[in-house]
Design a protein around this motif. Structure first.
Motif, PDB file in Angstrom:
ATOM      1  N   CYS A  42       0.840  -1.201   0.000  1.00 37.38           N
ATOM      2  CA  CYS A  42       0.000   0.000   0.000  1.00 37.38           C
ATOM      3  C   CYS A  42       0.875   1.252   0.000  1.00 37.38           C
ATOM      4  N   CYS A  64       0.083   2.934   3.785  1.00 44.34           N
ATOM      5  CA  CYS A  64       0.482   2.275   5.043  1.00 44.34           C
ATOM      6  C   CYS A  64       1.624   1.276   4.857  1.00 44.34           C
ATOM      7  N   THR A  87      -1.319  -5.017   1.418  1.00 43.42           N
ATOM      8  CA  THR A  87      -2.767  -5.167   1.569  1.00 43.42           C
ATOM      9  C   THR A  87      -3.523  -4.322   0.537  1.00 43.42           C
ATOM     10  N   CYS A 109      -7.110  -0.599  -0.180  1.00 35.46           N
ATOM     11  CA  CYS A 109      -6.266  -1.206   0.842  1.00 35.46           C
ATOM     12  C   CYS A 109      -7.143  -1.875   1.894  1.00 35.46           C
ATOM     13  N   CYS A 154      -6.865   1.557   7.324  1.00 32.24           N
ATOM     14  CA  CYS A 154      -6.251   2.305   6.211  1.00 32.24           C
ATOM     15  C   CYS A 154      -7.289   2.640   5.143  1.00 32.24           C
TER      16      CYS A 154
HETATM   17 ZN   LIG Z   1      -2.991   0.865   3.348  1.00 30.10          ZN
END
Ligand SMILES: [Zn+2]
Length: 169
Positions: free
Chosen positions: A77, A80, A84, A96, A101
């Motif tokens: 991502c 973050c 994910t 995400c 997030c």
């Molecule tokens: Zn994320």
């Protein structure tokens, strides 16, 4: 015969080591998607690379029995940094699934020339001319967050992330 099932919907995910996990086979597309989405919420605990929903027609021999309905790829991502960030390359959207997030990219539903991206946590929303620009906007946001947290490491981390992302293309 009205009750008999003629096709099944099969969601699956692929792990980084190439191992594919089937998540079951279902009589409706909706349930297949529900099962897949629920599973994707666990994706921060695993290293996944791909997922798909495939339709199989029953009693048909060979490749023609199978249709890939949708497939997504998983990347780190931009915001973050966890693995994910699920990208649907057919529909130009990404989300995400990391806890707290939910960074996202989507085609604007009024003007398909515009690509929206956002991060709900701070109600960040930006309109972009391309997918690349949208990804870049999220990376910039991620950089800001990182530099706010750990000033010294921020630039190095960001460059590494961007480098890795480009290398995979
Ligand atoms: Zn994320």
């Amino acid at each position: 015969m009205g009750e008999s099932i003629s096709r099944v919907f099969v969601p699956s995910v692929t792990e980084e080591d190439g191992n594919t996990l089937g998540l079951g086979c279902f009589s409706t597309e909706e349930v297949a998607w529900q099962v897949l989405r629920t599973f994707l919420n666990k994706s921060e605990q695993m290293l996944l690379t791909k997922c798909s929903v495939v339709v199989w027609d029953i009693d048909i021999v060979g490749e023609e029995a199978m249709t890939v309905l949708s497939s997504m790829e998983c990347k780190d991502c931009p915001v973050c940094s966890r693995r994910t960030f699920w990208i649907d390359t057919d529909n130009f959207s990404a989300l995400c699934h990391g806890t707290a997030c939910s960074a996202w990219i989507e085609e604007n539903n009024v003007d398909p020339e515009i690509i929206d991206c956002g991060w709900p946590t701070i109600r960040f929303l930006k309109q972009n001319k391309s997918i690349d620009e949208a990804v870049e906007a999220l990376f910039k946001l991620g950089d800001k967050l990182k530099s706010a947290g750990e000033k010294r490491m921020a630039k190095e981390n960001a460059e590494k992330l961007i480098g890795e992302n480009n290398a995979e293309e």
